[in-house]
Design a protein around this motif. Structure first.
Motif, PDB file in Angstrom:
ATOM      1  N   VAL A  36      -5.214   8.355   9.652  1.00  0.00           N
ATOM      2  CA  VAL A  36      -6.392   8.473   8.975  1.00  0.00           C
ATOM      3  C   VAL A  36      -7.142   7.213   9.445  1.00  0.00           C
ATOM      4  O   VAL A  36      -6.735   6.070   9.375  1.00  0.00           O
ATOM      5  N   ASP A  37      -8.329   7.476  10.092  1.00  0.00           N
ATOM      6  CA  ASP A  37      -9.264   6.281  10.592  1.00  0.00           C
ATOM      7  C   ASP A  37     -10.449   6.086   9.383  1.00  0.00           C
ATOM      8  O   ASP A  37     -11.279   7.346   9.262  1.00  0.00           O
ATOM      9  N   VAL A  38     -10.642   5.140   9.036  1.00  0.00           N
ATOM     10  CA  VAL A  38     -11.737   5.050   8.360  1.00  0.00           C
ATOM     11  C   VAL A  38     -12.693   3.778   9.328  1.00  0.00           C
ATOM     12  O   VAL A  38     -12.321   2.895   9.687  1.00  0.00           O
ATOM     13  N   SER A  39     -13.912   4.411   9.474  1.00  0.00           N
ATOM     14  CA  SER A  39     -14.840   3.397  10.177  1.00  0.00           C
ATOM     15  C   SER A  39     -15.999   2.959   9.265  1.00  0.00           C
ATOM     16  O   SER A  39     -16.746   3.823   8.825  1.00  0.00           O
ATOM     17  N   GLY A  44      -4.422  -4.347   3.915  1.00  0.00           N
ATOM     18  CA  GLY A  44      -4.788  -3.995   2.217  1.00  0.00           C
ATOM     19  C   GLY A  44      -3.700  -2.696   1.809  1.00  0.00           C
ATOM     20  O   GLY A  44      -2.870  -2.455   0.789  1.00  0.00           O
ATOM     21  N   THR A  45      -3.938  -1.624   2.845  1.00  0.00           N
ATOM     22  CA  THR A  45      -3.016  -0.363   2.401  1.00  0.00           C
ATOM     23  C   THR A  45      -1.392  -0.539   2.753  1.00  0.00           C
ATOM     24  O   THR A  45      -0.766  -0.211   2.002  1.00  0.00           O
ATOM     25  N   ILE A  46      -1.064  -1.575   3.573  1.00  0.00           N
ATOM     26  CA  ILE A  46       0.418  -1.826   3.850  1.00  0.00           C
ATOM     27  C   ILE A  46       0.771  -2.578   2.839  1.00  0.00           C
ATOM     28  O   ILE A  46       1.801  -2.437   2.103  1.00  0.00           O
ATOM     29  N   ALA A  47       0.209  -3.559   2.319  1.00  0.00           N
ATOM     30  CA  ALA A  47       0.514  -4.239   1.048  1.00  0.00           C
ATOM     31  C   ALA A  47       0.562  -3.403  -0.247  1.00  0.00           C
ATOM     32  O   ALA A  47       1.460  -3.800  -0.972  1.00  0.00           O
ATOM     33  N   ALA A  48      -0.293  -2.727  -0.384  1.00  0.00           N
ATOM     34  CA  ALA A  48      -0.222  -1.539  -1.518  1.00  0.00           C
ATOM     35  C   ALA A  48       0.800  -0.884  -1.619  1.00  0.00           C
ATOM     36  O   ALA A  48       1.541  -0.712  -2.421  1.00  0.00           O
ATOM     37  N   THR A  49       1.164  -0.338  -0.380  1.00  0.00           N
ATOM     38  CA  THR A  49       2.366   0.803  -0.111  1.00  0.00           C
ATOM     39  C   THR A  49       3.914  -0.467  -0.500  1.00  0.00           C
ATOM     40  O   THR A  49       4.665   0.408  -1.174  1.00  0.00           O
ATOM     41  N   ARG A  50       3.852  -1.378  -0.077  1.00  0.00           N
ATOM     42  CA  ARG A  50       4.915  -2.379  -0.261  1.00  0.00           C
ATOM     43  C   ARG A  50       5.084  -2.740  -1.693  1.00  0.00           C
ATOM     44  O   ARG A  50       6.252  -2.505  -2.329  1.00  0.00           O
ATOM     45  N   VAL A  51       4.101  -3.063  -2.495  1.00  0.00           N
ATOM     46  CA  VAL A  51       4.068  -3.446  -3.825  1.00  0.00           C
ATOM     47  C   VAL A  51       4.620  -1.985  -4.630  1.00  0.00           C
ATOM     48  O   VAL A  51       5.278  -2.187  -5.673  1.00  0.00           O
ATOM     49  N   VAL A  52       4.072  -0.956  -4.244  1.00  0.00           N
ATOM     50  CA  VAL A  52       4.483   0.402  -4.767  1.00  0.00           C
ATOM     51  C   VAL A  52       6.051   0.592  -4.596  1.00  0.00           C
ATOM     52  O   VAL A  52       6.692   0.959  -5.736  1.00  0.00           O
ATOM     53  N   ALA A  53       6.468   0.275  -3.571  1.00  0.00           N
ATOM     54  CA  ALA A  53       7.879   0.687  -3.193  1.00  0.00           C
ATOM     55  C   ALA A  53       8.717  -0.535  -3.991  1.00  0.00           C
ATOM     56  O   ALA A  53       9.924  -0.073  -4.703  1.00  0.00           O
ATOM     57  N   LEU A  88     -14.470  -5.612  12.773  1.00  0.00           N
ATOM     58  CA  LEU A  88     -12.772  -5.808  13.090  1.00  0.00           C
ATOM     59  C   LEU A  88     -12.231  -6.421  11.763  1.00  0.00           C
ATOM     60  O   LEU A  88     -11.198  -5.853  11.585  1.00  0.00           O
ATOM     61  N   THR A  89     -13.083  -7.272  11.095  1.00  0.00           N
ATOM     62  CA  THR A  89     -12.370  -7.932   9.998  1.00  0.00           C
ATOM     63  C   THR A  89     -12.181  -6.899   8.926  1.00  0.00           C
ATOM     64  O   THR A  89     -11.203  -7.048   8.355  1.00  0.00           O
ATOM     65  N   VAL A  90     -13.289  -6.082   8.518  1.00  0.00           N
ATOM     66  CA  VAL A  90     -13.052  -5.156   7.510  1.00  0.00           C
ATOM     67  C   VAL A  90     -11.980  -4.081   7.651  1.00  0.00           C
ATOM     68  O   VAL A  90     -11.434  -3.762   7.093  1.00  0.00           O
ATOM     69  N   ASP A  91     -11.850  -3.773   8.999  1.00  0.00           N
ATOM     70  CA  ASP A  91     -10.839  -2.702   9.585  1.00  0.00           C
ATOM     71  C   ASP A  91      -9.460  -3.396   9.310  1.00  0.00           C
ATOM     72  O   ASP A  91      -8.379  -2.898   8.763  1.00  0.00           O
TER      73      ASP A  91
END
Length: 124
Positions: free
Chosen positions: A15-18, A37-46, A28-31
């Motif tokens: 999924v690409d969000v531009s 943030g997505t990786i961190a949220a996934t880790r917290v959920v796990a 680049l900073t927002v990307d």
């Protein structure tokens, strides 16, 4: 000799969000922020799921012990909670550590907490 061949590809959904702010550095900073943030949220959920299941296992063990003791004794009273809490505390302690004093302390603590909870349940 017969031979076989398997060919295929394995890929994860992408999924690409531009977001275009007009400034490449901010883009680049927002990307990067969105990806991290997505990786961190996934880790917290796990991790949270693991801890919830772990706590649920202890609760399930206690409920099973209390029920089993009630069936063996043929009655349902606060003593089942006390014995079930003691057995659960001891089993959890044995599974996590091998210190005999700690096992006894955890058994007493489990018994006290379960008995107190049962008494509070009767009061309400």
């Amino acid at each position: 000799m017969p031979s076989s061949r398997f060919s295929g590809t394995l890929s994860s959904p992408k999924v690409d969000v531009s977001i275009d702010t007009g400034i490449p550095f901010i883009n680049l900073t927002v990307d990067g922020f969105l990806k991290i943030g997505t990786i961190a949220a996934t880790r917290v959920v796990a991790e949270d799921t693991y801890h919830i299941v772990k706590k649920g296992t202890v609760a399930g063990l206690y409920v099973g012990m209390e029920y089993g003791i009630g069936r063996i004794r043929g009655t349902r009273d606060w003593k089942n909670a006390m014995i079930g809490g003691a057995v659960t505390g001891a089993l959890v302690s044995i599974a996590t550590q091998n210190n005999k004093d700690k096992v006894l302390t955890d058994a007493i603590t489990g018994s006290a907490v379960a008995t107190a909870a049962e008494f509070i349940n009767y009061l309400t």
